[in-house]
Design a protein around this motif. Structure first.
Motif, PDB file in Angstrom:
ATOM      1  N   GLY A 182      -5.012   6.326 -10.605  1.00  0.00           N
ATOM      2  CA  GLY A 182      -3.978   5.430 -10.092  1.00  0.00           C
ATOM      3  C   GLY A 182      -2.838   5.210 -11.055  1.00  0.00           C
ATOM      4  O   GLY A 182      -1.884   4.527 -10.718  1.00  0.00           O
ATOM      5  N   ALA A 184      -4.222  10.639  -8.478  1.00  0.00           N
ATOM      6  CA  ALA A 184      -5.000  10.016  -7.412  1.00  0.00           C
ATOM      7  C   ALA A 184      -6.257   9.342  -7.952  1.00  0.00           C
ATOM      8  O   ALA A 184      -6.667   8.288  -7.488  1.00  0.00           O
ATOM      9  CB  ALA A 184      -5.385  11.065  -6.368  1.00  0.00           C
ATOM     10  N   GLN A 233       1.197   4.311  -3.141  1.00  0.00           N
ATOM     11  CA  GLN A 233       1.135   5.756  -2.958  1.00  0.00           C
ATOM     12  C   GLN A 233       2.387   6.437  -3.473  1.00  0.00           C
ATOM     13  O   GLN A 233       2.338   7.566  -3.975  1.00  0.00           O
ATOM     14  CB  GLN A 233       0.916   6.088  -1.479  1.00  0.00           C
ATOM     15  CG  GLN A 233      -0.422   5.624  -0.933  1.00  0.00           C
ATOM     16  CD  GLN A 233      -1.589   6.223  -1.708  1.00  0.00           C
ATOM     17  OE1 GLN A 233      -1.571   7.408  -2.047  1.00  0.00           O
ATOM     18  NE2 GLN A 233      -2.591   5.411  -2.002  1.00  0.00           N
ATOM     19  N   GLN A 234       3.517   5.765  -3.374  1.00  0.00           N
ATOM     20  CA  GLN A 234       4.772   6.321  -3.883  1.00  0.00           C
ATOM     21  C   GLN A 234       4.785   6.421  -5.406  1.00  0.00           C
ATOM     22  O   GLN A 234       5.373   7.342  -5.967  1.00  0.00           O
ATOM     23  CB  GLN A 234       5.932   5.437  -3.428  1.00  0.00           C
ATOM     24  CG  GLN A 234       6.217   5.500  -1.948  1.00  0.00           C
ATOM     25  CD  GLN A 234       7.348   6.444  -1.644  1.00  0.00           C
ATOM     26  OE1 GLN A 234       8.457   6.269  -2.130  1.00  0.00           O
ATOM     27  NE2 GLN A 234       7.071   7.451  -0.837  1.00  0.00           N
ATOM     28  N   ARG A 264      -3.464  -2.139  -8.843  1.00  0.00           N
ATOM     29  CA  ARG A 264      -3.470  -2.793  -7.532  1.00  0.00           C
ATOM     30  C   ARG A 264      -4.032  -4.209  -7.658  1.00  0.00           C
ATOM     31  O   ARG A 264      -4.987  -4.433  -8.415  1.00  0.00           O
ATOM     32  CB  ARG A 264      -4.325  -2.005  -6.541  1.00  0.00           C
ATOM     33  CG  ARG A 264      -3.787  -0.631  -6.176  1.00  0.00           C
ATOM     34  CD  ARG A 264      -4.683   0.030  -5.133  1.00  0.00           C
ATOM     35  NE  ARG A 264      -6.029   0.243  -5.634  1.00  0.00           N
ATOM     36  CZ  ARG A 264      -7.126   0.280  -4.865  1.00  0.00           C
ATOM     37  NH1 ARG A 264      -7.030   0.084  -3.549  1.00  0.00           N
ATOM     38  NH2 ARG A 264      -8.313   0.488  -5.393  1.00  0.00           N
ATOM     39  N   ARG A 280       0.835  -1.209   0.000  1.00  0.00           N
ATOM     40  CA  ARG A 280       0.000   0.000   0.000  1.00  0.00           C
ATOM     41  C   ARG A 280       0.867   1.256   0.000  1.00  0.00           C
ATOM     42  O   ARG A 280       0.550   2.246  -0.677  1.00  0.00           O
ATOM     43  CB  ARG A 280      -0.944  -0.022   1.199  1.00  0.00           C
ATOM     44  CG  ARG A 280      -1.931  -1.192   1.144  1.00  0.00           C
ATOM     45  CD  ARG A 280      -3.027  -1.084   2.166  1.00  0.00           C
ATOM     46  NE  ARG A 280      -2.586  -1.283   3.526  1.00  0.00           N
ATOM     47  CZ  ARG A 280      -2.468  -2.469   4.121  1.00  0.00           C
ATOM     48  NH1 ARG A 280      -2.723  -3.585   3.430  1.00  0.00           N
ATOM     49  NH2 ARG A 280      -2.095  -2.565   5.389  1.00  0.00           N
ATOM     50  N   TYR A 281       1.959   1.216   0.745  1.00  0.00           N
ATOM     51  CA  TYR A 281       2.906   2.331   0.739  1.00  0.00           C
ATOM     52  C   TYR A 281       3.498   2.529  -0.650  1.00  0.00           C
ATOM     53  O   TYR A 281       3.599   3.661  -1.146  1.00  0.00           O
ATOM     54  CB  TYR A 281       4.013   2.050   1.759  1.00  0.00           C
ATOM     55  CG  TYR A 281       5.188   2.993   1.705  1.00  0.00           C
ATOM     56  CD1 TYR A 281       5.149   4.225   2.343  1.00  0.00           C
ATOM     57  CD2 TYR A 281       6.348   2.640   1.029  1.00  0.00           C
ATOM     58  CE1 TYR A 281       6.233   5.082   2.301  1.00  0.00           C
ATOM     59  CE2 TYR A 281       7.433   3.487   0.976  1.00  0.00           C
ATOM     60  CZ  TYR A 281       7.381   4.713   1.618  1.00  0.00           C
ATOM     61  OH  TYR A 281       8.461   5.565   1.568  1.00  0.00           O
ATOM     62  N   ARG A 324       1.992   6.277  -7.615  1.00  0.00           N
ATOM     63  CA  ARG A 324       0.852   6.878  -8.306  1.00  0.00           C
ATOM     64  C   ARG A 324       1.201   8.276  -8.828  1.00  0.00           C
ATOM     65  O   ARG A 324       1.826   9.069  -8.143  1.00  0.00           O
ATOM     66  CB  ARG A 324      -0.336   6.997  -7.359  1.00  0.00           C
ATOM     67  CG  ARG A 324      -1.208   5.763  -7.321  1.00  0.00           C
ATOM     68  CD  ARG A 324      -2.359   5.967  -6.385  1.00  0.00           C
ATOM     69  NE  ARG A 324      -3.375   4.940  -6.566  1.00  0.00           N
ATOM     70  CZ  ARG A 324      -4.359   4.733  -5.709  1.00  0.00           C
ATOM     71  NH1 ARG A 324      -4.459   5.473  -4.622  1.00  0.00           N
ATOM     72  NH2 ARG A 324      -5.242   3.794  -5.942  1.00  0.00           N
TER      73      ARG A 324
END
Length: 470
Positions: free
Chosen positions: A249, A246, A240-241, A254, A236-237, A243
């Motif tokens: 994606g 927002a 976010q790094q 995922r 999950r981390y 993408r």
């Protein structure tokens, strides 16, 4: 073979002369470099010398004159728990340290590609569990769709032993943390992160270093498309790094096994045995994974989601991918159903060398006659005790047998000592609908040279049983 580019007429040291090291020396020579080879083992040195390679003790200061680079094999530590002395010498003499993965990415693209209609693509798979199955499954799906595919890295052929890139071809590589950590060049077109669980922590100085080694493939490799398992916090981390937007994606897909993924981005997940693909807030594909014989269990459903995402990223249709999955035979020694005798399934998961891996196999079946044991890992099988309601009886072999028996408590078990006895006893006790599962939760080195040798012995024993019943 892929000739190494950039070192013509220059001395390059090669440390470690196993499968990848000897191939590296050959690929350097094919690119007109001058390999200077060393291995701590005399047999490996003799094999390289028999091929005409120069041998020099790279731990000695006086051999480094004119050597500008050291190519080291993945299993040789370069930082933790301590650098190999030859690597210390390379640093002392300002020689760059790299590995065969770095050489591959420096050398794979060639001027010939200007003539190709479609440049070759490279798909890389990393993570703690499921790398090999995911890599093999991707390669199988692409081949079934008629694509030109090569598979290598930690599975199949060494990366420099692959053929040069082909028009429209795809190379699928399994990469370990040992390989991604040190490679000076990383440039996959598509990169896959399956999951993360504690492993190789002494080599990476802890969990943070282990994750950092995996993360390099994405953060420094800059893939066009990243396919990330999000069932652990590290995934999950990483999402976010990576993408860029927002809402969509992009450029991330995922994947998950066991949870529905929400949002408007691109996701592929398996829930209750069904794979689903979602884009822009709506479902665009779905099919049932539960009857695909080569992919039993929730852990394989995560592998299927990752492979599906790779196929979609390369332009395949959902039904093409599903068809490839249905013809996938399973990867040898990894939760592989090898026979059904009188209604009893026999499953070879010899690669389950620790409790985490064995847990995935135990979760995949019911009414299990479980063969376990060998050289125990730290923690033994304590973590597996909540799964013993799935086990009809355990058959314990090798060094760990007595300790495992003490851990199992009320779970029916017997000390079989050898694999031969365990298979015979499990066969005698199993009834139609049961599963005889080899998932040792141990290393093999007390009774077998490798997990492959252990799995092959299990296959041979089951084949004898099958022959008696036909």
């Amino acid at each position: 073979m892929i000739p190494v580019r950039g070192y013509a007429e220059r001395k390059v040291a090669v440390l470690g002369l196993g499968r990848s090291g000897l191939t590296t020396a050959r690929a350097l020579a094919a690119g007109d470099a001058i390999p200077i080879c060393w291995d701590d083992g005399e047999v490996a040195r003799a094999a390289a010398q028999a091929e005409g390679f120069a041998i020099a003790d790279l731990t000695r200061d006086n051999v480094w004159d004119g050597i500008g680079a050291l190519i080291t094999s993945p299993g040789i530590p370069h930082l933790y728990p301590a650098p190999h002395p030859a690597i210390e010498q390379a640093w002392r003499h300002d020689a760059v340290v790299d590995n065969d993965i770095g050489l591959f990415f420096r050398s794979f693209a060639t001027p010939d590609w200007d003539e190709f209609e479609r440049p070759p693509r490279v798909v890389c798979v990393t993570g703690s569990n499921g790398k090999s199955t995911t890599t093999a499954l991707i390669a199988h799906i692409l081949q079934a769709a008629g694509m030109s595919v090569q598979m290598g890295g930690n599975i199949g052929r060494g990366v420099l032993d692959l053929d040069p890139g082909r028009d429209g071809g795809v190379v699928v590589l399994e990469l370990s943390s040992y390989q991604t950590e040190l490679a000076r060049a990383l440039s996959p077109d598509i990169a896959v992160f399956t999951n993360l669980s504690p492993d190789h922590l002494d080599r990476h100085g802890g969990m943070g270093g282990y994750f950092a080694a995996k993360r390099r493939l994405f953060a420094e490799g800059g893939p066009e498309r990243s396919i990330i398992g999000v069932d652990e916090v590290e995934g999950r981390y990483l999402v976010q790094q990576l993408r860029e937007e927002a809402a969509t994606g992009d450029p991330v897909i995922r994947v998950s096994s066991g949870q529905r993924l929400t949002g408007d981005d691109w996701s592929v997940f398996a829930r209750k045995g069904h794979l689903a693909e979602w884009r822009k807030g709506r479902q665009v594909a779905s099919f049932d994974l539960r009857d695909i014989a080569g992919l039993p269990g929730a852990h394989n459903h995560q592998n299927a989601c990752a492979a599906f995402a790779v196929g979609r990223a390369l332009g395949l249709g959902p039904r093409q991918i599903e068809g490839g999955m249905r013809s996938y035979p399973g990867l040898r020694h990894r939760c592989q159903v090898i026979a059904t005798i009188d209604g009893v399934r026999y499953v070879n998961d010899s690669k389950a060398t620790n409790a985490d891996a064995a847990a995935q196999a135990l979760l995949a079946f019911d009414n299990i006659h479980w063969i376990a044991g060998g050289v125990a890992k730290a923690g033994g099988i304590e973590a597996l005790l909540p799964l013993m309601d799935r086990v009809s009886s355990a058959y314990l072999i090798g060094e760990a047998a007595q300790n495992f028996a003490g851990s199992l408590g009320a779970c029916p078990h017997r000390i079989s000592s050898t694999l031969d006895q365990a298979v015979a006893q499990a066969h005698a006790a199993a009834k139609s609908g049961d599963t005889v599962l080899l998932a040792p939760a141990c290393a093999s080195f007390d009774q077998f040279a490798s997990f492959e040798a252990r799995g092959e012995a299990f296959e041979a024993l089951v084949a004898k049983l099958q022959a008696r019943t036909t």
